[in-house]
Design a protein around this motif. Structure first.
Motif: not given
Length: 689
Positions: A123-127, A342-346, A361-367
């Motif tokens: 969808f395009g959301s990092p959240n 998740h690579e898109r989050v950057a 948030t970076k290591r656990y890959r969630e917000m």
């Protein structure tokens, strides 16, 4: 003529242990459930699966809100209308504010999370947010920073008893009411294993222990440093391991000198003599195993550092990677494709909480979910305007009344659910979902197998699988191809492609396909090192230092305690700890199942007889438990299993006694972002109408 019965393989998902089950099916209906694992025969939840799936008020059709949020007025609508409405609601926010203004938040169920994670970033959301913001991930990040990626799940390395184990240090884990496989610990004493238990409550296992260290909630870090003081002072630490395989030992040695047993007694209320005795018992009876809870040490404002101090006891004594100590499991050949995108989050705007809690948030890959309310209110760095949430759990959030007010400011909310909950009451659209007995479930590492659990029965009414819902939304939002145009089979094939296993392979082998498991050699780190920047156990964490945080496992007094706020403690003199597990329930679930409700009909607050007498409270009295943030009603349970000055409350009691309404949502752990729900000040008084 008797009806034929087919017995199918299944799992129980009444918690997340996915225990194996045998599902008896006749005429398309589950008629009996049996456990395939005798170790869990005592657990009441698997026996209530039929009560759950055939519950008379289970949601069966998509619903659209017709009155104000919270009014409880709903209209049944067709699925196409429901999915169109959800897609339109999300797309309109995306068009006006950007995709980042939609938060995707998931609680239960956990198994479909990779598909939901993919939906978020497609969808395009990092959240992408989950209830892990307050759950297992705190101990995960502590172990990850200290021992490296391989040991992120270190909490699982201590649950059993090995033939070589001579001592077991159980820290904050109630092994009766926690995952059923931990029952083996009750037999430890009979096998001659020395038992030390650390817990504010005198649990069943604590009552059997050689030594029970009954500490004030939130002071775990100080107690661990005090035990280190004794171990190092008595020259009982593993000199070879600390010299060759740790970073920061000399700094730790200086730190623990400040934490004499006498000083630690003043902090924790544990007698100095007991601290010495426990430290010596653990250090002298090797190999020793450290058994940790998945979160009891981390639900504090200094939780990650508390937990780091606790787990470093294993390194200090050289009980890592040795039979009978804390060892990793066998090496598996399981390899899968990550489908989360998740690579898109950057390349996306910063996610919720990522600036304040960058390590987690970076290591656990969630917000970080605990930052959602702040961002709704501030609108910075961008506004939050919509929420799509499978299993929206209002009780999850500290200061819960605040999140309800904030969620009501959003333009659009949609949820998936089994039943009406406080979460559905703030929603615009409610989508009914299929249970674990009614959908395919891919398990990539299940008791040494890759396995596809096939539906035992069809979903009731118009319930749909979460895969069908997410892929249906993906199609409407213009990226159906990223969900293989709705084909779950193709999705599974993609996930398993590195192992050359297909959906059809698993379909033809319901027992699963065996994974190749290679035994992990003793002291494996001598060949591989630890997966940290230094290749060693980082007593002094390089990552924490890079972020300007104390690299050592330093202790900080809870920000709301009798010592840190003596004036506040005059009005709220009791230390509140919450979240102790009970076998009948999983977090906020199952109070609506009569057979489970009978086991604990009312929300109970455990209070010591001394504190009860001071307040003229008797067992069974209705009491008011209050903090600076609000109050709730509970029933009193007077027991000497809890320390004087401390009360213990169950968590997540929806619509009746939500303890998180009392919990502070501002003093979050600076590393994990966790709420301090196990060390808060409160008052308990007899309720007066």
């Amino acid at each position: 003529m008797a009806k034929s019965v087919e017995i199918k393989d299944g799992i129980c998902y009444m918690c997340t242990m996915t225990c194996p089950m045998k599902i008896h099916v006749s005429d398309g209906k589950v008629v009996k459930v049996e456990t395939a694992d005798p170790k869990v025969s005592h657990c009441p939840r698997w026996k209530a699966q039929m009560d759950f799936i055939y519950h008379p008020v289970r949601l069966l059709y998509p619903l659209k809100r017709t009155g104000k949020r919270g009014s409880g007025n709903w209209q049944r609508i067709p699925w196409d209308e429901a999915l169109d409405t959800v897609a339109d609601g999300l797309q309109s926010v995306k068009d006006k504010y950007g995709p980042e203004s939609v938060v995707f938040w998931i609680a239960y169920t956990k198994e479909p999370r990779p598909y939901f994670h993919r939906l978020t970033h497609a969808f395009g959301s990092p959240n992408y947010c989950t209830e892990s913001s307050n759950c297992f991930s705190g101990t995960w990040i502590a172990a990850n920073l200290t021992y490296g990626a391989e040991y992120s799940y270190m909490a699982g390395t201590g649950s059993g008893i090995d033939p070589e184990t001579r001592c077991k240090l159980i820290w904050g884990a109630a092994v009766i009411s926690s995952p059923p496989a931990w029952q083996v610990n009750l037999e430890a004493k009979e096998k001659g294993v020395k038992l030390v238990v650390v817990d504010p409550r005198r649990t069943t296992i604590a009552a059997k222990a050689d030594i029970h260290l009954q500490l004030r909630p939130g002071t775990d870090g100080a107690l661990a440093l005090g035990m280190m003081n004794v171990i190092i002072g008595e020259n009982l630490h593993d000199k070879d391991f600390t010299e060759k395989w740790t970073v920061g030992f000399n700094d730790l040695k200086k730190l623990v000198k400040e934490y004499t047993p006498e000083r630690v007694e003043k902090i924790t209320r544990v007698p100095a003599a007991k601290i010495r005795e426990a430290a010596l018992l653990y250090a002298r009876n090797k190999p020793a195993k450290l058994h940790m809870s998945s979160n009891s040490t981390t639900h504090h404002a200094n939780g990650v550092q508390n937990h780091r101090a606790v787990i470093l006891l294993a390194a200090l004594t050289g009980n890592i990677g040795v039979p009978g100590g804390n060892t990793l499991g066998p090496i598996s050949n399981a390899k899968t494709n990550d489908i989360t995108l998740h690579e898109r989050v950057a390349k996306m705007p910063p996610g919720v909480g990522s600036k304040r809690f960058p390590i987690w948030t970076k290591r656990y890959r969630e917000m970080q979910s605990n930052a959602i309310a702040d961002q709704i209110e501030s609108g910075q760095p961008y506004p939050i305007k919509a929420l799509f949430s499978p299993g929206l759990d209002i009780q999850f959030f500290a200061n819960s009344r605040r999140i309800v007010k904030d969620l009501n400011k959003l333009d659009f909310i949609a949820v998936t659910e089994y039943f009406h909950t406080p979460g559905t009451q703030v929603s615009d659209i409610v989508l009914p979902i299929a249970s674990w007995l009614e959908r395919h479930i891919l398990l990539t590492e299940y008791f040494g197998n890759v396995k596809l659990i096939q539906p035992a029965v069809s979903p009731p009414g118009e319930c749909r699988t979460e895969w069908d819902i997410y892929s249906g939304l993906a199609k409407r939002l213009g990226f159906g191809d990223l969900f293989w145009n709705g084909s779950f089979e193709k999705c599974v094939d993609h996930i398993l492609e590195p192992m050359k296993i297909t959906f059809k392979d698993l379909e033809s082998k319901p027992e699963g396909i065996k994974l190749a498991l290679q035994p992990r050699p003793e002291k494996h780190y001598e060949k591989t090192g630890f997966k940290t920047a230094s290749g060693k156990v980082e007593i002094a964490s390089s990552v924490l230092a890079e972020h300007g945080l104390d690299p050592l496992p330093s202790y900080k007094e809870p920000p709301e305690s009798p010592l840190s706020q003596p004036e506040l403690a005059k009005k709220y003199p009791l230390v509140m700890t919450s979240g102790a597990r009970v076998m009948a329930y999983t977090h906020s679930q199952f109070r609506n199942i009569p057979r489970l409700r009978k086991m604990m009909p009312d929300p109970l607050v455990d209070i010591n007889p001394y504190d009860a007498n001071q307040r003229a409270i008797k067992t069974g009295d209705t009491v008011t438990v209050s903090s600076t943030r609000g109050s709730i009603k509970m029933k009193a349970n007077i027991t000497d299993t809890i320390l004087p000055g401390v009360v213990s409350l169950p968590h997540h009691w929806p619509n009746e006694a939500n303890v998180n309404e009392l919990v502070d949502d501002t003093t979050l752990d600076p590393i994990s972002g966790f709420i301090p729900c196990k060390s808060q000040l409160c008052q308990v008084v007899k309720h007066r109408n």
